[in-house]
Design an enzyme around this catalytic site. Structure first.
Site, PDB file in Angstrom:
ATOM      1  N   SER A 221       0.844  -1.200   0.000  1.00  0.00           N
ATOM      2  CA  SER A 221       0.000   0.000   0.000  1.00  0.00           C
ATOM      3  C   SER A 221       0.877   1.247   0.000  1.00  0.00           C
ATOM      4  O   SER A 221       2.070   1.168  -0.314  1.00  0.00           O
ATOM      5  CB  SER A 221      -0.937  -0.023   1.214  1.00  0.00           C
ATOM      6  N   ASN A 222       0.313   2.372   0.342  1.00  0.00           N
ATOM      7  CA  ASN A 222       1.064   3.633   0.412  1.00  0.00           C
ATOM      8  C   ASN A 222       0.412   4.526   1.464  1.00  0.00           C
ATOM      9  O   ASN A 222      -0.697   4.231   1.919  1.00  0.00           O
ATOM     10  CB  ASN A 222       1.080   4.297  -0.975  1.00  0.00           C
ATOM     11  N   PRO A 223       1.057   5.621   1.870  1.00  0.00           N
ATOM     12  CA  PRO A 223       0.540   6.407   3.007  1.00  0.00           C
ATOM     13  C   PRO A 223      -0.553   7.416   2.660  1.00  0.00           C
ATOM     14  O   PRO A 223      -0.810   8.324   3.464  1.00  0.00           O
ATOM     15  CB  PRO A 223       1.783   7.151   3.521  1.00  0.00           C
ATOM     16  N   ALA A 295      -4.488   7.069  -4.695  1.00  0.00           N
ATOM     17  CA  ALA A 295      -3.128   6.589  -4.965  1.00  0.00           C
ATOM     18  C   ALA A 295      -3.228   5.083  -5.170  1.00  0.00           C
ATOM     19  O   ALA A 295      -3.195   4.303  -4.209  1.00  0.00           O
ATOM     20  CB  ALA A 295      -2.213   6.931  -3.803  1.00  0.00           C
TER      21      ALA A 295
END
Ligand code: CTP
Length: 419
Positions: A221-223, A295
């Protein structure tokens, strides 16, 4: 390439709009601090009048803390001062909101009485007034209260609620008299103060990260915090659009009045977006626009393990396969009335890369931003966006709150629709 600079222009007045909140003496006055806090968080500048009897239900300290503003009371009305406080206060607001409005206050206002600060101010203001009543159902439905309501409405004043539901007083378990919840009040305020220039438009907004699971407990995943997409959804709904907010896992409450679809993976996001994008051919039209702030992970695991994978001694190689490019898919089949907006988060060669993405995905424009810019990383409340158009125009919007950026995006979409 023509670069225009919008840094000096203020397109959004949301953050400086002054509201005068009158807290009336109903049991629902205990909810007033929540209303005040939410209004403040939405960016409104507040002044508060608390009626003498409202202070039996809620303390001045709770109200002051929530509003981050001074509380005006009947007692402070008569403190020695040069001007009359009710007249001074009447010049302040763009609207007056009466929280927990009582039958008594409605009656006094309808009769034009002015023997306390709330009534004198209500008689002096020239801006819209929104009453949010909370009272016993018999008192609400009594012909006297209904006739005062009609009088106030006849002067252009508005009412929100009350609702059917559980009541705070003893004797009546439920009935028509419950105050609308704080979120609903803020939404009504937003709508009342906002030009409904997006009425009739249907918009999809995507937000947050996606999670690409490797096994039941691990994922790529990403922040992304989702704040940008939630801001776009909030402003679009406030401006009258019908909004579907499709989001990956985030820690945010969805704005009032939007369809909220929670997904995990890129494939789930694609399915949710595709379902709403096209005309279904059975009288259900597709959407007018898409703002893709999500995102989305570019890759997912080729094989997602159904059981948790145990640690092995040797190095592990993950085999990934590309996720579909959702926006590119929309661009390939977009109808002439559909406006597509992308986001490009770049660490280098931003303008060049963003311009290529606008063309490759057949977008109207893309919002370029840099996560590595000081103070503007993931989760920030501000953004510094450069708007890159398909026809090579470039606008630098400068650092702004995400709500202001949201308004600018929607302003530009409106321009495309109107053209
Ligand atoms: N996007 C999408 N589907 C994907 C990846 C991205 O719809 N699988 C959308 C994003 O939501 C964003 C825009 O496309 O609005 C640009 O995303 P970005 O990740 O910058 O572009 P990519 O095409 O993935 O390019 P790259 O990873 O090479 O920078």
């Amino acid at each position: 390439m023509f670069i225009s600079n919008y840094r000096a222009m203020n397109h959004s007045t949301l953050h400086v709009t002054p509201i005068l909140v009158i807290v009336a003496a109903s049991v629902a006055a205990v909810k007033a601090p929540f209303v005040l806090r939410r209004l403040r968080e939405a960016g409104y500048a507040l002044q508060v009048i608390a009626s003498e009897r409202a202070l039996h239900f809620v303390t001045p300290l709770a109200l002051t803390t929530a509003a981050e503003a001074q509380i005006h009371t009947d007692q402070s009305w008569f403190e020695p001062q040069a001007g009359a406080k009710h007249l001074e206060l009447s010049h302040f607001p763009k609207m007056v909101l009466v929280v927990g409005a009582t039958a008594d206050l409605m009656a006094k206002a309808a009769l034009g009485l002015a023997d306390d600060l709330a009534c004198a101010t209500l008689l002096s203001v020239r801006c819209p007034v929104l009453w949010v009543p909370a009272m016993n159902p018999h008192m609400w439905l009594h012909p006297a209260t209904q006739s005062h309501k009609t009088t106030l409405e006849g002067w252009g004043q508005r009412f929100l609620g009350p609702l059917e539901g559980k009541l705070g007083t003893q004797g009546e378990a439920s009935g028509l008299g419950r105050m609308v919840e704080p979120e609903g009040i803020v939404e009504a305020v937003n709508r009342l103060l906002t030009v409904q220039d997006l009425a009739g438009k249907k918009i999809i907004v995507t937000a947050g990260p996606t999670r690409e699971y490797l096994d039941p407990v691990r994922f790529i995943s990403n922040p992304s915090s989702g704040k940008m997409g939630f801001a776009v959804a909030q402003r679009a709904a406030s401006r009258g659009a019908v909004v579907s907010l499709i989001s990956g896992p985030v820690h945010l409450a969805p704005p009032e009045g939007v369809e909220y679809v929670q997904i995990n993976s890129a494939l789930e996001m694609k399915a949710a977006v595709d379902l709403r994008f096209d005309s279904l051919g059975d009288g259900v039209d597709g959407v007018d626009g898409v703002v893709m702030t999500a995102a989305i992970a570019d890759y997912r695991a080729k094989d997602q393990a159904s059981e948790k994978q145990a640690k092995v001694a040797e190095n592990v190689t993950l085999e990934l396969v590309p996720n579909p490019d959702i926006l590119k898919g929309l661009g390939a089949r977009k109808a002439s009335h559909q406006v597509l907006v992308g986001f490009a988060m770049e660490t280098h060669a931003g303008l060049e890369r963003a311009s290529l993405k606008v063309q490759r995905k057949n977008l109207d424009f893309i919002c370029l931003n840099y996560p590595t810019q000081a103070g503007l990383g993931f989760g920030s409340d501000d953004n510094d966006v450069t708007c890159v158009w398909a026809d090579s125009r470039v606008e630098e919007w400068g650092r702004r709150s995400k709500l202001e950026v949201a308004d600018l995006i929607l302003d530009r979409m409106l321009e495309v629709w109107q053209a």
